[in-house]
Design an enzyme around this catalytic site. Structure first.
Site, PDB file in Angstrom:
ATOM      1  CE  LYS A 116      -4.000  -2.172   2.291  1.00 26.99           C
ATOM      2  NZ  LYS A 116      -3.277  -3.603   2.317  1.00 26.99           N
ATOM      3  CE  LYS A 156      -5.210   1.641   5.134  1.00 25.72           C
ATOM      4  NZ  LYS A 156      -5.906   2.151   4.040  1.00 25.72           N
ATOM      5  N   GLY A 162      -8.846  -6.562   3.687  1.00 22.80           N
ATOM      6  CA  GLY A 162      -9.841  -7.249   4.361  1.00 22.80           C
ATOM      7  C   GLY A 162      -9.957  -6.703   5.720  1.00 22.80           C
ATOM      8  N   GLY A 163      -9.319  -5.395   5.920  1.00 22.01           N
ATOM      9  CA  GLY A 163      -9.469  -4.798   7.162  1.00 22.01           C
ATOM     10  C   GLY A 163      -8.528  -5.319   8.385  1.00 22.01           C
ATOM     11  CG  HIS A 206     -14.320   1.820   1.665  1.00 22.80           C
ATOM     12  ND1 HIS A 206     -13.328   1.414   2.451  1.00 22.80           N
ATOM     13  CD2 HIS A 206     -14.256   1.700   0.609  1.00 22.80           C
ATOM     14  CE1 HIS A 206     -12.546   0.416   2.029  1.00 22.80           C
ATOM     15  NE2 HIS A 206     -13.067   0.557   0.531  1.00 22.80           N
ATOM     16  CG  HIS A 233     -11.075  -0.832  10.324  1.00 26.74           C
ATOM     17  ND1 HIS A 233     -11.520   0.565  10.218  1.00 26.74           N
ATOM     18  CD2 HIS A 233     -10.421  -1.162  11.596  1.00 26.74           C
ATOM     19  CE1 HIS A 233     -10.912   0.826  11.461  1.00 26.74           C
ATOM     20  NE2 HIS A 233     -10.544  -0.101  12.117  1.00 26.74           N
ATOM     21  CD  GLU A 273     -10.719  -1.350  -1.200  1.00 23.01           C
ATOM     22  OE1 GLU A 273     -10.404  -0.558   0.009  1.00 23.01           O
ATOM     23  OE2 GLU A 273     -11.160  -2.423  -1.323  1.00 23.01           O
ATOM     24  NE  ARG A 289      -7.868  -9.356  -1.940  1.00 26.53           N
ATOM     25  CZ  ARG A 289      -8.901  -8.680  -1.548  1.00 26.53           C
ATOM     26  NH1 ARG A 289     -10.140  -8.958  -2.364  1.00 26.53           N
ATOM     27  NH2 ARG A 289      -9.146  -8.012  -0.381  1.00 26.53           N
TER      28      ARG A 289
END
Length: 667
Positions: A116, A156, A162-163, A206, A233, A273, A289
Site C-alpha cells: 500500500k 495499516k 480485508g481490514g 468508502h 474495517h 479503493e 485480485r
C-alpha cells in the site's frame, strides 16, 4: 482456455470459481486442509488434494505444497481466489516458473500495488489524489510520521487487505499498542508485518471502482461500489451504484482508476479503493485480485467476472470495450458471517445443524461455502455466505434484500443476520447517507432486541410443545417395542391419567426468562395449550419441513431440536429455548462473575495482567488470535485478578478458564 484449473482457496469463493469453470468445460482441482476434508468446495471439485494441517501457514499459505499439487494433478492454471496467496507476488512467480497460468496480475504489478505504501507513491506519479500518510518504516519512524500527520489516524498493514492489520488511533497514548497489535495481526494473516500511517477521515464513504485490463493494452472500469457499511474495517454490505455520488465525481474516480491501472501496467481484475467526502476523493489502496463483493457488479452488468479473469489470463482481449459495457439497475450484497455482533463481533465456531437460504431467481443469488453438517472452525475467515439481490431501482433492490434476509435460517453458530436485517431496515440505509462509522456508531440500536410480548411467547411455547409431544411419542413407541405390544397403553401419547385430567407440564428458559405451559388433549394434528390463565388451541401442519402453527392466526416457524432445548425460527430470527429441567440457562449468557473463559479455540498472543492487578470493567486482560483476527478479552466487571492460567503463545481450548477475577463492584 486452460484445461484444468487448481483453485488455491476454500469456502464460498472456491465454490464460486468452480461454477464458472464447469460452465466453460474446465476441470477443477480443490485443495484442502485437515479442517476442510469434508468441506463443500472439496465435494464440488472434480479432484481434491490434501495440503496439510489446519493452520493456514501449513496449508493454504504454503506455496510449495500448492505448486506440488498442481504438478501431481496435471493442472495448467491456478486461481488464487481472494485472501491467502491471492496478492502474493512470490506465488505468481512460482506459478510462472513451473509453467502454470496464474489467474491474476503480473508479479511486478502485484509488488507495486500490493504494498500500500509503494502503491500510494505510484498513484502520486499518475496524478491520482492520495490521503496524507507515511511510506512505512519501523516503530520509531511510524511514531514520527504520526506526529507529523496528526490524530486521528490509521495504522495499516502494507500487505493484504480485508481490514486486517488496521487500527484507528485517536490519541498519541494509543499509538504504540496499536502498532504492536496491527503487526501481530498482519503477520498472522499475510506473513508480512510491514505497516504505514494514514490520515483518518471521519464521516467519509468508502467507494471503490472495479477495473479490468488485458495484455493488449485494454483497460475499462465498471460502475463503482459503495462499501461504507463495515465492522472492524471489514465490509458487510456493499451496493452499486453508490447512492448519492454525483456524476462528475463518478467520472473523475473512474478516470483515476483507469490511470492507476495503466500506470502499474496492470492485467486482470483489480479494484481501486477511495475515500469519498466533501466533494473530494482520495486513493486508499488497490486490491490486485477479485473482490468478495464482485457479484454486485456482475448483477448490474450481466457479466461473469470470473470468466473474464480466465479468458484474460489465457491471453484473450477484454470481452467488451468501455462503450459496449452497459449497467442496469442496482445491486446489493450482504455478507453472512459466523460472529456475534452483541459481543463485539466475537467470531463463532461450531457445527451448522440447520441452514436454509432463499431460492435463487434472476434477481436473487446466494454464494455459499457451507451446508448442514459443516463445522465452522477458528482457523479461517468467518464468512459463511453472501446474499446478492438486484432491482430496477435502489428501492426495489433494498426491499428484495430485506425479504431475502428474512428467509435465511442458520442454527449452530451465532451469525450477524439480525444485524444485517436491522441495517437494511434503517432510515440511514433507506436514504443512502451512511458512512464508514455508521455501524460502530449505532451498534447498540442495531443490536437491540425487541421487548418480549405475550403473542410471541405463545408461539414459542406452542413450538416447544410440538417437540415435547414428538419426544413423548418416540419414547412411547420405544416402550411398546420393548413389551412387544403395539396396543399397549404405554404406547399411547394422549396423556390419559386415571382420576386426573390429561396434561403435560413443561418449562423453558428464553433470554433469561422462565416460560411455562401445560399441554392438554394432544391428538394427531393438534392440542390445547394452557399458559397461565389463558388457553389456546394449536393445530400443527407440516409444509415442507416447516411447522405451521395456528391459533386463529397462521405462523410459519422452523423448529430445530438441540440436545438441551429447541430453536424456534420466526421471520429468520432465532429464539433459543432451553429445557428448564436440564438446568441450563439461556444461550448468550456469559461466564461466571469470577471467570473469563476462552470463547473459542485460539492462540494467546498477549497477556496484559498478572495476579494481584486491579482491573476495571472493560480493561483488556489478554488478546486471543482466532479466525485471522485478534480478539481482546475484557474484564466483565471491576475486580482484582486472582489468577492467570495462560501465557503468550499458549493454545487455548474453547471453554477453558483464562483469567480469574475476584469481583469488587458489588455492594
Amino acid at each position: 482456455m486452460m484445461r484444468k484449473l487448481l483453485i488455491a482457496n476454500r469456502g464460498e469463493i472456491a465454490c464460486r470459481i468452480m461454477r464458472t469453470a464447469k460452465q466453460l468445460g474446465v476441470a477443477t482441482v480443490a485443495v484442502y486442509s485437515d479442517a476442510d476434508a469434508h468441506a463443500l468446495h472439496v465435494e464440488r471439485a472434480d479432484e481434491a488434494y490434501r495440503l496439510g494441517p489446519a493452520p493456514a501457514r501449513d496449508s493454504y499459505l504454503s506455496i510449495e505444497k500448492i505448486i506440488d499439487v498442481a504438478r501431481r494433478s496435471g493442472a495448467d492454471a491456478i486461481h488464487p481466489g481472494y485472501g491467502f496467496l491471492s496478492e502474493n507476488a512470490d506465488f505468481a512467480e512460482a506459478c510462472a516458473a513451473n509453467g502454470l497460468i496464474f489467474v491474476g496480475p503480473p508479479p511486478h504489478a502485484m509488488r507495486l500495488l500490493g504494498s500500500k505504501s509503494e502503491a500510494k507513491a505510484a498513484m502520486v506519479g499518475a496524478g491520482v489524489p492520495v490521503a496524507p500518510g507515511s511510506s512505512g518504516g519501523d516503530d520509531a519512524e511510524l511514531v514520527e510520521a504520526a506526529r507529523a500527520i496528526g490524530f486521528p489516524l490509521l495504522v495499516k498493514a502494507s500487505a493484504g487487505g480485508g481490514g486486517r492489520g488496521m487500527r484507528i488511533v485517536r490519541a498519541p497514548e494509543e499509538l504504540l499498542s496499536a502498532i504492536e497489535s496491527a503487526r501481530r495481526e498482519a503477520r498472522a494473516a499475510f506473513g508480512d508485518d510491514a505497516l504505514f500511517i494514514e490520515k483518518y477521515f471521519s464521516g467519509y464513504k468508502h467507494v471503490e471502482v472495479q477495473i479490468f485490463a488485458d495484455s493488449h493494452g485494454g483497460v475499462i472500469s465498471f460502475f463503482e461500489r459503495d462499501c461504507s457499511l463495515q465492522r472492524r474495517h471489514q465490509k458487510i454490505i456493499e451496493e452499486t451504484p453508490a447512492p448519492g455520488l454525483a456524476s462528475p465525481l463518478r467520472e473523475q474516480m473512474s478516470d483515476a482508476a483507469v490511470r492507476a491501472a495503466r500506470a502499474a501496467e496492470y492485467v486482470g481484475a483489480g479494484t481501486i479503493e477511495f475515500l469519498v467526502g466533501d466533494d473530494h476523493f482520495y486513493f486508499l489502496e488497490m486490491n490486485t485480485r477479485l473482490q468478495v463483493e464482485h457479484p454486485v457488479t456482475e448483477m448490474v452488468s450481466n457479466q461473469d467476472l470470473v470468466e473474464w479473469q480466465l479468458r484474460v489470463a489465457c491471453g484473450s482481449p477484454l470481452p467488451l470495450t468501455q462503450n459496449d459495457l452497459k449497467m442496469r439497475g442496482c445491486a446489493i450484497e450482504a455478507r453472512i458471517c459466523a460472529e456475534d455482533p452483541g459481543r463485539g463481533f466475537m467470531p463463532s465456531v461450531g457445527k451448522i445443524v440447520h441452514f436454509r437460504a432463499p431460492q435463487e431467481t434472476p434477481f436473487l443469488r446466494v454464494d455459499s461455502g457451507v451446508r448442514v453438517g459443516d463445522s465452522v472452525t477458528p482457523y479461517y475467515d468467518s464468512l459463511l455466505a453472501k446474499l446478492i439481490v438486484s432491482g430496477e431501482s435502489r428501492e426495489q433492490a433494498l426491499r428484495r434484500l430485506q425479504a431475502a434476509l428474512d428467509d435465511v435460517e442458520i442454527v449452530g453458530v451465532a451469525t450477524n443476520l439480525d444485524l444485517l436485517r436491522a441495517i437494511s431496515k434503517s432510515d440511514r440505509m433507506a436514504r443512502g447517507d451512511y458512512d464508514t462509522e455508521f455501524v460502530a456508531g449505532n451498534i447498540d440500536m442495531l443490536t437491540r432486541d425487541a421487548p418480549p410480548c405475550a403473542d410471541l411467547d405463545r408461539v414459542l411455547l406452542a413450538a416447544a410443545s410440538v417437540v415435547v409431544l414428538a419426544d413423548a411419542h418416540r419414547m412411547a413407541l420405544e416402550a411398546s417395542k420393548a413389551v412387544g405390544d403395539e396396543w399397549s397403553p404405554w404406547a399411547a401419547t394422549d396423556a390419559w391419567r386415571l382420576y386426573d385430567r390429561a396434561g403435560c407440564e413443561f418449562e423453558v428458559t428464553q433470554a433469561g426468562r422462565m416460560l411455562a405451559a401445560e399441554i392438554l388433549r394432544p391428538q394427531d394434528g393438534g392440542f390445547s395449550l394452557n399458559i397461565g390463565d389463558s388457553a389456546m388451541s394449536v393445530d400443527v401442519q407440516r409444509v415442507g419441513d416447516r411447522q405451521l402453527l395456528v391459533d386463529g392466526i397462521k405462523y410459519e416457524a422452523s423448529i430445530v431440536t438441540l440436545d438441551d432445548g429447541v430453536v424456534v425460527i420466526l421471520g429468520g430470527k432465532n429464539y433459543v429455548l432451553h429445557w428448564a429441567r436440564a438446568g441450563t440457562s439461556s444461550q448468550g449468557e456469559g461466564p461466571t462473575n469470577e471467570s473469563v473463559l476462552a470463547p473459542m479455540p485460539g492462540t494467546i498472543t498477549r497477556v496484559c495482567v498478572a495476579p494481584g492487578d486491579a482491573v476495571r470493567k472493560g480493561d483488556a486482560l489478554l488478546v486471543l488470535e482466532a479466525m485471522k483476527m485478534e480478539i481482546a478479552m475484557a474484564a466483565p466487571h471491576d475486580g482484582v485478578v486472582k489468577s492467570v492460567a495462560c501465557a503468550a503463545g499458549d493454545m487455548a481450548k474453547e471453554g477453558v478458564e483464562l483469567v480469574n477475577i475476584v469481583r469488587t463492584d458489588t455492594a
